[in-house]
Design an enzyme around this catalytic site. Structure first.
Site, PDB file in Angstrom:
ATOM      1  N   ASN A 106       0.849  -1.194   0.000  1.00  0.00           N
ATOM      2  CA  ASN A 106       0.000   0.000   0.000  1.00  0.00           C
ATOM      3  C   ASN A 106       0.883   1.243   0.000  1.00  0.00           C
ATOM      4  O   ASN A 106       2.021   1.202   0.477  1.00  0.00           O
ATOM      5  CB  ASN A 106      -0.869  -0.005   1.264  1.00  0.00           C
ATOM      6  CG  ASN A 106      -1.807   1.186   1.340  1.00  0.00           C
ATOM      7  OD1 ASN A 106      -2.450   1.559   0.358  1.00  0.00           O
ATOM      8  ND2 ASN A 106      -1.887   1.817   2.506  1.00  0.00           N
ATOM      9  N   HIS A 108       0.679   5.191   1.441  1.00  0.00           N
ATOM     10  CA  HIS A 108      -0.114   6.018   2.348  1.00  0.00           C
ATOM     11  C   HIS A 108       0.505   7.413   2.407  1.00  0.00           C
ATOM     12  O   HIS A 108       1.726   7.550   2.516  1.00  0.00           O
ATOM     13  CB  HIS A 108      -0.121   5.382   3.751  1.00  0.00           C
ATOM     14  CG  HIS A 108      -0.949   6.155   4.728  1.00  0.00           C
ATOM     15  ND1 HIS A 108      -2.327   6.080   4.748  1.00  0.00           N
ATOM     16  CD2 HIS A 108      -0.597   7.038   5.694  1.00  0.00           C
ATOM     17  CE1 HIS A 108      -2.784   6.884   5.695  1.00  0.00           C
ATOM     18  NE2 HIS A 108      -1.758   7.482   6.281  1.00  0.00           N
ATOM     19  N   SER A 135       4.562   6.891   2.442  1.00  0.00           N
ATOM     20  CA  SER A 135       5.154   5.614   2.861  1.00  0.00           C
ATOM     21  C   SER A 135       4.601   4.479   2.014  1.00  0.00           C
ATOM     22  O   SER A 135       3.390   4.390   1.806  1.00  0.00           O
ATOM     23  CB  SER A 135       4.792   5.296   4.312  1.00  0.00           C
ATOM     24  OG  SER A 135       5.136   6.353   5.173  1.00  0.00           O
ATOM     25  N   ASP A 144      -2.890   0.535   8.210  1.00  0.00           N
ATOM     26  CA  ASP A 144      -1.748   1.456   8.046  1.00  0.00           C
ATOM     27  C   ASP A 144      -0.601   1.166   9.021  1.00  0.00           C
ATOM     28  O   ASP A 144       0.115   2.088   9.438  1.00  0.00           O
ATOM     29  CB  ASP A 144      -2.191   2.923   8.223  1.00  0.00           C
ATOM     30  CG  ASP A 144      -3.187   3.362   7.167  1.00  0.00           C
ATOM     31  OD1 ASP A 144      -3.149   2.794   6.052  1.00  0.00           O
ATOM     32  OD2 ASP A 144      -3.991   4.261   7.443  1.00  0.00           O
TER      33      ASP A 144
END
Ligand code: GAR
Length: 213
Positions: A106, A108, A135, A144
């Site tokens: 992912n 973020h 990130s 997260d």
């Protein structure tokens, strides 16, 4: 050849950066499908323009678990080596995340572990921080919170608006996400257990920060 499925919900500028860099850098990788939970996501058009299969899966299932089962089925049809969340604005169920352990990443818009969740740019400004960033991390069930792979830091200028800051962060996202994908294509990064290894060595969180500027 690294087979990639990208999940999006909106504009897809990170998707575009990934598509462009795979081509320009001649990476041994291919985006084999793009899946959106929103039928009007502009990223779907970007995929089609690039000749990539673009799929919409809207949430008509009534439960997060059921949606994620259907999503998993759609993804697995394409036999991906890597599933890339690029602005996919849904919380994922634990079973889904565990199914892709070590294969799900992912991006973020903050310097995690700071500012998990939404509205990161405004929250950073409200807190009076001097630096912000983005990130890339492996996804684990906790939101997260997965181990970091790469971060980029940007300065915050006096008088910045959230929009200006978002644009500055986006520019860095478009550098670090394709770079991480290149590392995957070259077999240089993996997660074993809850640790990230880069070039065979454990990657500690403080080493994940890339000072681009
Ligand atoms: C990116 O800024 C990404 O960091 C963020 O959504 C944006 C998507 O932009 N992701 C999250 O907030 C995930 N929690 P894009 O559609 O133009 O790539």
């Amino acid at each position: 050849m690294l087979r990639i499925v990208v999940l999006i919900s909106g504009n897809g500028s990170n998707l575009q950066a990934i598509i462009d860099n795979i081509h320009d850098d001649e990476m041994d990788a291919e985006v084999v499908a793009v899946i959106s939970n929103k039928s009007n996501a502009y990223g779907l058009q970007r995929a089609e323009q690039a000749g990539i299969k673009a799929i919409t899966l809207e949430d008509t299932y009534g439960s997060r678990e059921q949606y994620d089962i259907e999503l998993q089925k759609k993804i697995d049809t394409h036999q991906p080596d890597l599933v890339v969340l690029a602005g996919f604005m849904r919380i994922l169920s634990d079973d889904f995340v565990n199914h892709y352990h070590g294969k799900l990443i992912n991006i973020h818009p903050s310097l995690l572990p700071k500012y998990q969740g939404l509205n990161t740019h405004q929250r950073v400004l409200d807190a009076g921080d001097t630096h912000h960033g983005a990130s890339v991390h492996f996804v684990i069930p906790e939101l997260d919170a997965g181990p970091l792979i790469l971060q980029a830091e940007v300065p915050i200028h006096k008088g910045d608006t959230a929009e200006e800051l978002a644009q500055r962060v986006h520019k860095e996202e478009h550098i670090i996400y394709p770079l991480v994908i290149k590392w995957f294509a070259e077999g240089r990064v993996k997660m074993l257990g809850d640790k990230v290894y880069k070039d065979g060595k454990e990657l500690l969180p403080q080493a994940a920060k890339l000072h681009l500027i």
